[in-house]
Write a protein that holds these residues in place. Structure first.
Motif, short mmCIF file in Angstrom:
data_model
loop_
_atom_site.label_atom_id
_atom_site.label_comp_id
_atom_site.label_asym_id
_atom_site.label_seq_id
_atom_site.Cartn_x
_atom_site.Cartn_y
_atom_site.Cartn_z
N PRO A 157 0.84 -1.20 0.00
CA PRO A 157 0.00 0.00 0.00
C PRO A 157 0.87 1.25 0.00
O PRO A 157 2.02 1.23 0.44
CB PRO A 157 -0.80 -0.13 1.30
CG PRO A 157 0.03 -1.01 2.18
CD PRO A 157 0.76 -1.96 1.27
N VAL A 158 0.30 2.34 -0.51
CA VAL A 158 1.05 3.60 -0.63
C VAL A 158 0.18 4.76 -0.16
O VAL A 158 -1.04 4.64 -0.04
CB VAL A 158 1.50 3.86 -2.08
CG1 VAL A 158 2.52 2.83 -2.53
CG2 VAL A 158 0.29 3.88 -3.03
N THR A 159 0.83 5.87 0.08
CA THR A 159 0.13 7.12 0.37
C THR A 159 0.80 8.24 -0.41
O THR A 159 2.01 8.22 -0.62
CB THR A 159 0.15 7.43 1.89
OG1 THR A 159 -0.54 8.66 2.13
CG2 THR A 159 1.57 7.53 2.41
N PHE A 160 0.00 9.20 -0.88
CA PHE A 160 0.53 10.29 -1.68
C PHE A 160 -0.45 11.46 -1.64
O PHE A 160 -1.61 11.31 -1.26
CB PHE A 160 0.77 9.85 -3.14
CG PHE A 160 -0.41 9.17 -3.79
CD1 PHE A 160 -1.45 9.91 -4.32
CD2 PHE A 160 -0.46 7.78 -3.86
CE1 PHE A 160 -2.53 9.29 -4.92
CE2 PHE A 160 -1.54 7.15 -4.44
CZ PHE A 160 -2.58 7.90 -4.99
N ALA A 161 0.07 12.63 -2.03
CA ALA A 161 -0.77 13.83 -2.13
C ALA A 161 -1.28 13.94 -3.56
O ALA A 161 -0.50 13.89 -4.51
CB ALA A 161 0.03 15.07 -1.76
N TYR A 162 -2.60 14.11 -3.71
CA TYR A 162 -3.23 14.10 -5.04
C TYR A 162 -4.09 15.33 -5.21
O TYR A 162 -4.95 15.63 -4.38
CB TYR A 162 -4.08 12.83 -5.19
CG TYR A 162 -4.62 12.62 -6.58
CD1 TYR A 162 -3.80 12.15 -7.59
CD2 TYR A 162 -5.95 12.90 -6.88
CE1 TYR A 162 -4.29 11.94 -8.87
CE2 TYR A 162 -6.45 12.69 -8.15
CZ TYR A 162 -5.61 12.21 -9.14
OH TYR A 162 -6.09 12.00 -10.41
N ARG A 163 -3.83 16.04 -6.33
CA ARG A 163 -4.65 17.21 -6.65
C ARG A 163 -5.67 16.83 -7.71
O ARG A 163 -5.33 16.70 -8.90
CB ARG A 163 -3.78 18.36 -7.15
CG ARG A 163 -4.54 19.67 -7.34
CD ARG A 163 -3.68 20.69 -8.07
NE ARG A 163 -2.50 21.03 -7.32
CZ ARG A 163 -2.44 22.01 -6.41
NH1 ARG A 163 -3.53 22.73 -6.18
NH2 ARG A 163 -1.34 22.28 -5.76
N ALA A 164 -6.89 16.61 -7.31
CA ALA A 164 -7.94 16.22 -8.25
C ALA A 164 -8.34 17.40 -9.12
O ALA A 164 -8.08 18.57 -8.78
CB ALA A 164 -9.16 15.69 -7.50
N ALA A 165 -8.95 17.11 -10.25
CA ALA A 165 -9.40 18.16 -11.16
C ALA A 165 -10.39 19.08 -10.44
O ALA A 165 -11.34 18.61 -9.81
CB ALA A 165 -10.05 17.55 -12.39
N GLY A 166 -10.17 20.37 -10.52
CA GLY A 166 -11.06 21.33 -9.91
C GLY A 166 -10.70 21.70 -8.48
O GLY A 166 -11.28 22.61 -7.91
N ARG A 167 -9.74 21.01 -7.88
CA ARG A 167 -9.35 21.32 -6.50
C ARG A 167 -8.17 22.27 -6.49
O ARG A 167 -7.27 22.19 -7.33
CB ARG A 167 -8.97 20.04 -5.75
CG ARG A 167 -10.17 19.20 -5.33
CD ARG A 167 -9.71 18.04 -4.47
NE ARG A 167 -10.81 17.22 -4.02
CZ ARG A 167 -11.49 17.45 -2.91
NH1 ARG A 167 -11.18 18.47 -2.15
NH2 ARG A 167 -12.48 16.65 -2.56
N SER A 168 -8.17 23.16 -5.51
CA SER A 168 -7.07 24.12 -5.40
C SER A 168 -5.92 23.57 -4.56
O SER A 168 -4.79 24.02 -4.68
CB SER A 168 -7.57 25.43 -4.78
OG SER A 168 -8.14 25.18 -3.51
N GLU A 169 -6.20 22.59 -3.70
CA GLU A 169 -5.18 22.02 -2.84
C GLU A 169 -5.17 20.50 -2.96
O GLU A 169 -6.23 19.89 -3.12
CB GLU A 169 -5.42 22.41 -1.37
CG GLU A 169 -5.33 23.91 -1.10
CD GLU A 169 -3.93 24.45 -1.33
OE1 GLU A 169 -2.97 23.66 -1.17
OE2 GLU A 169 -3.80 25.63 -1.66
N PRO A 170 -3.98 19.87 -2.88
CA PRO A 170 -3.92 18.40 -2.93
C PRO A 170 -4.43 17.78 -1.64
O PRO A 170 -4.40 18.42 -0.58
CB PRO A 170 -2.42 18.11 -3.13
CG PRO A 170 -1.73 19.29 -2.53
CD PRO A 170 -2.62 20.47 -2.79
N GLN A 171 -4.90 16.56 -1.75
CA GLN A 171 -5.37 15.81 -0.59
C GLN A 171 -4.53 14.55 -0.42
O GLN A 171 -4.06 13.96 -1.39
CB GLN A 171 -6.83 15.41 -0.76
CG GLN A 171 -7.81 16.55 -0.63
CD GLN A 171 -9.23 16.03 -0.65
OE1 GLN A 171 -9.60 15.22 -1.49
NE2 GLN A 171 -10.05 16.49 0.27
#
Length: 349
Positions: A157-171
């Motif tokens: 398993p992994v974890t990462f910061a992802y900026r989805a389309a339309g979002r101003s900040e990564p999650q």
């Protein structure tokens, strides 16, 4: 893998292949260089080495040379270790050679070149002399490709910061990866999203920062019948969600990210708190009373604008609005307002 560890594992394999008998741990310690002097430290390192050899597919056996032996030994049967003769037709060898050229400038270039070298050493004619008129390339320039490919290979398993389309900040996302797929020149990873409790697809170019391993190898289980390529295709061909309009009350000097995509509702600029949704219960309005989220109404300070903003996904847009705290109030539609209230109640709890 460090050079010292590589040399130790190679020495261990040669030692166990060369002996027709089972070798005890004491005999292995004396014959293989690179192990520590302390016997306890040797046993811990030897246990790790055995597991690593087995994960690499090396048939390490445990057994006794005679019924009276007190201590088990180890060996690698030569007949189980040696690969059978490899026979490839000319067209099959040509396909493998083409595959190596596809990966020449990508993350797997070293592995592809090594595979060709092994084939040639086994007597398979896998030359690269015949150049096709149109030569494909698979580029993997995204920094996330390497660790995600390794995570899929080792089922970690992994974890990462992802900026989805339309979002101003990564999650931050937590994923059990099933596979990495290229579609129309873009790379995607598909797997089970622990945060959403469902299967999800992520575009590698939207991953920001490092991809970190969050669990041991072998802990990810890919469901039977999973077709990662089909999962990505279905996700990529889904029609976009219908656009809706949110009516928001935004404090002056706040919500700049929202304002970039907003239309100002006429007659509301700089007004004090008079844009509150009309009370349909017949009860008098009490400024400062807690709202339905259980939070004090702080919208009576300063000026406010009422704006309309397009959105499509209620879930993530409500989460985004809740991040502004008391600087943004969702007025319409009702399901968006309820979703924001739910987010705020969760934060308050």
């Amino acid at each position: 893998m460090s050079r010292r560890k590589t040399e130790r594992l190679l020495g261990l394999v040669v030692c166990l292949l060369s002996s027709p008998r089972y070798l005890t741990a004491v005999q292995i310690r004396a014959a293989v260089p690179g192990y520590p002097e302390s016997f306890e430290a040797f046993k811990r390192m030897f246990e790790r080495d055995k597991e690593e050899l087995r994960e690499l597919g090396i048939p390490l056996e445990t057994g006794f040379n005679s019924p009276g032996d007190d201590e088990a030994g180890y060996r690698i049967p030569r007949q189980a270790y040696v690969l059978p003769e490899i026979r490839l037709e000319p067209d099959e060898a040509a396909v493998l050679s083409l595959a190596a050229r596809v990966w020449r400038q990508a993350e797997l270039a070293g592995a592809a070149a090594g595979a060709l070298l092994k084939l040639r050493a086994a007597g398979v004619d896998a030359q690269e002399t015949a150049q096709p008129g149109i030569e494909p390339r698979l580029l993997a320039g995204e920094a996330a490709f390497g660790p995600l490919w390794e995570a899929v290979r080792d089922r970690r398993p992994v974890t990462f910061a992802y900026r989805a389309a339309g979002r101003s900040e990564p999650q931050q996302r937590h994923l059990q990866p099933w596979g990495v797929v290229n579609r129309h020149g873009r790379w995607y990873v598909a797997g089970y999203d622990d945060d959403r409790d469902a299967a999800r697809v992520f575009r590698l170019s939207r991953i920001e920062g490092d991809v970190r391993f969050s669990g041991p190898a072998g802990s990810v289980i890919v469901p039977d019948g999973t077709d990662v390529r089909e999962t990505v295709r279905e996700w990529d061909t889904q029609p976009p969600a219908a656009q809706r309009t949110a009516i928001l009350r935004v404090r002056e000097g706040a919500g700049h990210g929202l304002r970039r995509h907003a239309t100002l509702v006429p007659g509301t600029t700089g007004l004090p708190d008079t844009t509150r949704a009309p009370d349909t219960t017949g009860a008098p309005d009490t400024t400062g009373a807690p709202d339905s989220a259980g939070l004090p109404d702080s919208t009576d300070r300063g000026g406010w604008d009422t704006i309309s903003v397009p959105f499509s996904d209620v879930s993530w847009f409500a989460e985004h609005l809740a991040s502004f705290g008391t600087d943004v109030v969702a007025l319409e539609p009702a399901d968006l307002r309820e979703a924001v209230i739910t987010q705020l109640k969760g934060a308050l709890a």
